[in-house]
Motif scaffolding. Structure first.
Motif, mmCIF file in Angstrom:
data_model
loop_
_atom_site.group_PDB
_atom_site.id
_atom_site.type_symbol
_atom_site.label_atom_id
_atom_site.label_comp_id
_atom_site.label_asym_id
_atom_site.label_seq_id
_atom_site.Cartn_x
_atom_site.Cartn_y
_atom_site.Cartn_z
ATOM 1 N N MET A 1 0.854 -1.169 0.000
ATOM 2 C CA MET A 1 0.000 0.000 0.000
ATOM 3 C C MET A 1 0.901 1.234 0.000
ATOM 4 O O MET A 1 1.828 1.343 0.794
ATOM 5 N N ASP A 2 0.581 2.153 -0.890
ATOM 6 C CA ASP A 2 1.412 3.353 -0.973
ATOM 7 C C ASP A 2 0.991 4.367 0.093
ATOM 8 O O ASP A 2 -0.024 4.219 0.759
ATOM 9 N N SER A 3 1.789 5.396 0.241
ATOM 10 C CA SER A 3 1.596 6.393 1.288
ATOM 11 C C SER A 3 0.272 7.144 1.140
ATOM 12 O O SER A 3 -0.420 7.393 2.126
ATOM 13 N N LEU A 4 -0.077 7.507 -0.077
ATOM 14 C CA LEU A 4 -1.310 8.253 -0.297
ATOM 15 C C LEU A 4 -2.542 7.424 0.080
ATOM 16 O O LEU A 4 -3.479 7.938 0.696
ATOM 17 N N THR A 5 -2.524 6.147 -0.259
ATOM 18 C CA THR A 5 -3.644 5.270 0.101
ATOM 19 C C THR A 5 -3.778 5.175 1.617
ATOM 20 O O THR A 5 -4.892 5.251 2.148
ATOM 21 N N ALA A 6 -2.663 5.026 2.308
ATOM 22 C CA ALA A 6 -2.690 4.957 3.774
ATOM 23 C C ALA A 6 -3.236 6.258 4.360
ATOM 24 O O ALA A 6 -4.034 6.242 5.315
ATOM 25 N N GLN A 7 -2.836 7.389 3.781
ATOM 26 C CA GLN A 7 -3.315 8.680 4.272
ATOM 27 C C GLN A 7 -4.818 8.825 4.056
ATOM 28 O O GLN A 7 -5.531 9.333 4.927
ATOM 29 N N ILE A 8 -5.297 8.362 2.919
ATOM 30 C CA ILE A 8 -6.739 8.442 2.644
ATOM 31 C C ILE A 8 -7.510 7.551 3.613
ATOM 32 O O ILE A 8 -8.541 7.962 4.165
ATOM 33 N N ILE A 9 -7.022 6.347 3.843
ATOM 34 C CA ILE A 9 -7.699 5.423 4.762
ATOM 35 C C ILE A 9 -7.745 6.001 6.170
ATOM 36 O O ILE A 9 -8.796 5.999 6.826
ATOM 37 N N VAL A 10 -6.623 6.529 6.639
ATOM 38 C CA VAL A 10 -6.575 7.101 7.991
ATOM 39 C C VAL A 10 -7.484 8.333 8.081
ATOM 40 O O VAL A 10 -8.154 8.546 9.095
ATOM 41 N N THR A 11 -7.537 9.123 7.028
ATOM 42 C CA THR A 11 -8.401 10.303 7.027
ATOM 43 C C THR A 11 -9.872 9.895 7.100
ATOM 44 O O THR A 11 -10.654 10.489 7.853
ATOM 45 N N VAL A 12 -10.257 8.885 6.341
ATOM 46 C CA VAL A 12 -11.649 8.403 6.382
ATOM 47 C C VAL A 12 -11.966 7.836 7.771
ATOM 48 O O VAL A 12 -13.034 8.119 8.338
ATOM 49 N N LEU A 13 -11.055 7.058 8.336
ATOM 50 C CA LEU A 13 -11.281 6.504 9.676
ATOM 51 C C LEU A 13 -11.369 7.608 10.727
ATOM 52 O O LEU A 13 -12.190 7.536 11.648
ATOM 53 N N ALA A 14 -10.534 8.633 10.580
ATOM 54 C CA ALA A 14 -10.605 9.764 11.515
ATOM 55 C C ALA A 14 -11.948 10.479 11.375
ATOM 56 O O ALA A 14 -12.562 10.875 12.373
ATOM 57 N N GLY A 15 -12.409 10.633 10.148
ATOM 58 C CA GLY A 15 -13.722 11.243 9.931
ATOM 59 C C GLY A 15 -14.837 10.438 10.580
ATOM 60 O O GLY A 15 -15.753 11.003 11.187
ATOM 61 N N LEU A 16 -14.758 9.124 10.481
ATOM 62 C CA LEU A 16 -15.744 8.259 11.142
ATOM 63 C C LEU A 16 -15.652 8.387 12.665
ATOM 64 O O LEU A 16 -16.671 8.387 13.365
ATOM 65 N N ALA A 17 -14.421 8.518 13.167
ATOM 66 C CA ALA A 17 -14.238 8.704 14.611
ATOM 67 C C ALA A 17 -14.845 10.036 15.065
ATOM 68 O O ALA A 17 -15.369 10.140 16.179
ATOM 69 N N TYR A 18 -14.772 11.043 14.208
ATOM 70 C CA TYR A 18 -15.420 12.320 14.525
ATOM 71 C C TYR A 18 -16.925 12.131 14.670
ATOM 72 O O TYR A 18 -17.551 12.701 15.570
ATOM 73 N N ILE A 19 -17.524 11.346 13.798
ATOM 74 C CA ILE A 19 -18.967 11.082 13.886
ATOM 75 C C ILE A 19 -19.287 10.379 15.204
ATOM 76 O O ILE A 19 -20.235 10.745 15.901
ATOM 77 N N VAL A 20 -18.478 9.382 15.560
ATOM 78 C CA VAL A 20 -18.677 8.687 16.836
ATOM 79 C C VAL A 20 -18.497 9.659 18.002
ATOM 80 O O VAL A 20 -19.282 9.664 18.952
#
Length: 169
Positions: A1-20
């Motif tokens: 997995m490249d760096s950009l993909t990891a950053q996108i995944i972490v950003t989406v997970l952080a966004g979901l954590a914001y909802i929680v």
């Protein structure tokens, strides 16, 4: 997995954590502001760079102000009304039980009923118990509104940080 993909995944997970986290401020069964601060820290570690760390610093300050203000103002109002903390704890426990008995609506119904009953027992008078329970509910509501407002500001700061990061990356 490249760096950009990891950053996108972490950003989406952080966004979901914001909802929680935002939900957790209103529904005390879930963790609230702490979830937002931790999600932003993890996001800043993975993303790296000064914009991410500035976002984390701002979110951390807003989180600390929100939690502290919520607790201090709620505590002062309860103290001024001479409402001890144990009826609040009874209300929270009744709310948790209510959440499982009546999905969604059981939490607020259980909290208010538990608080009212425990205050009526403590005061040995139903009308006085209802009056002090109403004061407690209003105080908790004000605290929740303040904490939620600052968490929404944190969400806006996070969103701006995400845009800045991915536009400049």
């Amino acid at each position: 997995m490249d760096s950009l993909t990891a950053q996108i995944i972490v950003t989406v997970l952080a966004g979901l954590a914001y909802i929680v986290g935002l939900t957790g401020i209103v529904v005390p069964v879930l963790p609230g502001t702490i979830t937002i601060a931790i999600a932003t820290l993890i996001w800043a570690i993975v993303i790296g760079g000064w914009p991410a760390w500035i976002v984390f610093a701002i979110v951390l300050v807003l989180s600390a102000i929100g939690m502290t203000t919520s607790y201090v103002l709620t505590g002062r109002k309860l103290h001024a009304a001479e409402v001890p903390m144990w009826p609040i704890y009874v209300g929270i426990a009744a709310g948790i039980v209510g959440f499982f008995v009546i999905p969604l609506l059981g939490l607020p119904i259980g909290f208010v009923l538990g608080l009212c009953i425990s205050e009526a027992v403590r005061q040995k008078d139903l009308s006085k118990g209802l009056g002090s329970a109403w004061i407690a509910v209003k105080a908790l509501g004000v605290g929740i509104m303040i904490e939620f407002s600052l968490a929404m500001l944190s969400t806006i700061v996070f969103a701006i940080g995400v845009v800045v990061h991915f536009v400049t990356a």
